[in-house]
Design an enzyme around this catalytic site. Structure first.
Site, short mmCIF file in Angstrom:
data_model
loop_
_atom_site.label_atom_id
_atom_site.label_comp_id
_atom_site.label_asym_id
_atom_site.label_seq_id
_atom_site.Cartn_x
_atom_site.Cartn_y
_atom_site.Cartn_z
N ASP A 93 6.81 7.65 12.34
CA ASP A 93 6.36 6.88 11.16
C ASP A 93 5.14 7.05 10.71
OD1 ASP A 93 7.29 4.99 9.11
OD2 ASP A 93 7.68 3.31 10.52
N CYS A 146 1.02 3.20 3.19
CA CYS A 146 2.06 3.14 1.97
C CYS A 146 1.39 3.81 0.92
CB CYS A 146 2.85 1.85 1.67
SG CYS A 146 3.93 1.59 0.24
N ASN A 182 2.77 0.84 10.16
CA ASN A 182 3.25 -0.16 10.82
C ASN A 182 2.28 -1.13 11.60
OD1 ASN A 182 4.66 2.53 11.31
ND2 ASN A 182 6.04 1.09 11.88
ZN LIG Z 1 8.63 1.98 9.32
#
Ligand SMILES: [Zn+2]
Length: 292
Positions: A13, A233, A242
Site C-alpha cells: 500500500d 494520497c 496508512n
Molecule cells: Zn489502503
C-alpha cells in the site's frame, strides 16, 4: 502469543502510492528487517498489471524472496483471477482482494461493479491455492461517490464471508471516524461473526490511531498499518498513507497489549526504508520522540 496482530502493508500500500520507486534489493532488505522486528505478516506487493503500477512489477520476485523468511506469512494483493493465479504461482500464503463498496470507486479501480468483483473473488476461492481475504474497501466513504451506504458494506461483507477465509473492512481514503468505525464493525460482526477479522485504516486526516482503538474496543484484533505512514494520497498534500506502524505498535504496547514487535528493531527497519527512498516523506511520532 500476541494479543494484537499487525500486518505491515507498507511494501504494498505504501510503495504503490509513493512517488519514488524502491529498488528490489532494498525491498528485500526492508522486508527482512520488518520480519526481524517481529512482524509475522507482511503484504509484500500486488499482482496488478506492471504497466499500470510499475512499482509493483517485481512482486513475484519479492514474494519468492519473502517465502525464505521463517515464520512469515507472505501476503499479496490481487485485483482479479489473473492476479490471483500469478500470486499462487509465486507462492503467496494469502491473497487479499479489494472489493469496493463504492460503485464509482469499484468501476474506476477494477473496472467491475461490486457484484462482479464479488464473483471474481468467488472464482479465485474455487480455484484455491492460497488463503483468501476479502477486503471491503471504501467502507467508510469514497472520494468519488461521497457517502457509501452502510447497508452496501454489510451486504458485500456477507457475500464475501460465504467463501473467503477472512473479511476485512478498509477505510481506503481516510474518511472514517471512531463512532462510525464502532458502528459499522459491530453491524458486520453481527452478520458474519469471527469471519470479520481485519481493519485497514488510512491516516489521511490524522484519525488512524483513534479509529484503530475504536475497532479494538469492538473486538478487532487484526490491523493493517504501514511503516512511516508511507504512501500518502495525491489528493491530500501532507497526508500520510496508512495508520503508522510505529505509532500503532507503541499505542498497543503502552496499553499493555503485546504485539510481538520490538520497537527498537522497528526503528532499524525504518532506517532502511528512509535510506532506500530518502526523498519520500515518512511520518510517525514515536520514531521522532523515541521511547520513554
Ligand atoms: Zn489502503
Amino acid at each position: 502469543m500476541s494479543q494484537v496482530h499487525i500486518c505491515e502493508v507498507g511494501p504494498r500500500d505504501g510503495l504503490q502510492n509513493a512517488k519514488h520507486m524502491m529498488p528490489t534489493a532494498a525491498k528485500k532488505a526492508w522486508i527482512g528487517a520488518l520480519a526481524a522486528a517481529g512482524l509475522e505478516e507482511i503484504e509484500v506487493g500486488s499482482f496488478v498489471p506492471p504497466k499500470l503500477i510499475p512499482a509493483m512489477a517485481d512482486t513475484a520476485e519479492v514474494v519468492r524472496h519473502s517465502l525464505k523468511i521463517q515464520n512469515l506469512k507472505v501476503v499479496a494483493l490481487a485485483p482479479n483471477v489473473k492476479g490471483f493465479q500469478r500470486a499462487v504461482e509465486a507462492g503467496a500464503h494469502k491473497v487479499t482482494f479489494p472489493v469496493s463498496a463504492s460503485r464509482k470507486h469499484s468501476e474506476s479501480n477494477v473496472r467491475m461493479t461490486p457484484e462482479q468483483m464479488v464473483e471474481e473473488v468467488r472464482k479465485c476461492a474455487q480455484l484455491g491455492g492460497a488463503e483468501i481475504e476479502g477486503a471491503v474497501s471504501t467502507a467508510f466513504g469514497c472520494t468519488m461517490q461521497g457517502a457509501v451506504p452502510e447497508d452496501d458494506v454489510v451486504k458485500i461483507a456477507v457475500s464475501l464471508a460465504q467463501f473467503c477465509d477472512a473479511v476485512a473492512l478498509a477505510d481506503t481514503v481516510g474518511y472514517a471516524n471512531p463512532l462510525q468505525v464502532k458502528r459499522i464493525f459491530s453491524r458486520v460482526k453481527k452478520e458474519i461473526g469471527d469471519k470479520l477479522e481485519g481493519a485497514h485504516f488510512h491516516n489521511t486526516r490524522g484519525l488512524g490511531l483513534a479509529n484503530a482503538l475504536a475497532a479494538y474496543e469492538v473486538g478487532v484484533r487484526n490491523f493493517d498499518s504501514s511503516m512511516g505512514g508511507l504512501g500518502g494520497c495525491p489528493f491530500a498534500p501532507g497526508a500520510s498513507g496508512n495508520v503508522i506502524t510505529e505509532d500503532l505498535v507503541f499505542m498497543f504496547e503502552s496499553m499493555g497489549l503485546s504485539t510481538g514487535i520490538d520497537l527498537e528493531k522497528l526503528f532499524a527497519a525504518r532506517k532502511i526504508l528512509v535510506e532506500a527512498i530518502p526523498e519520500e516523506p515518512v511520518y510517525g511520532h514515536t520514531p521522532l520522540a523515541c521511547l520513554p
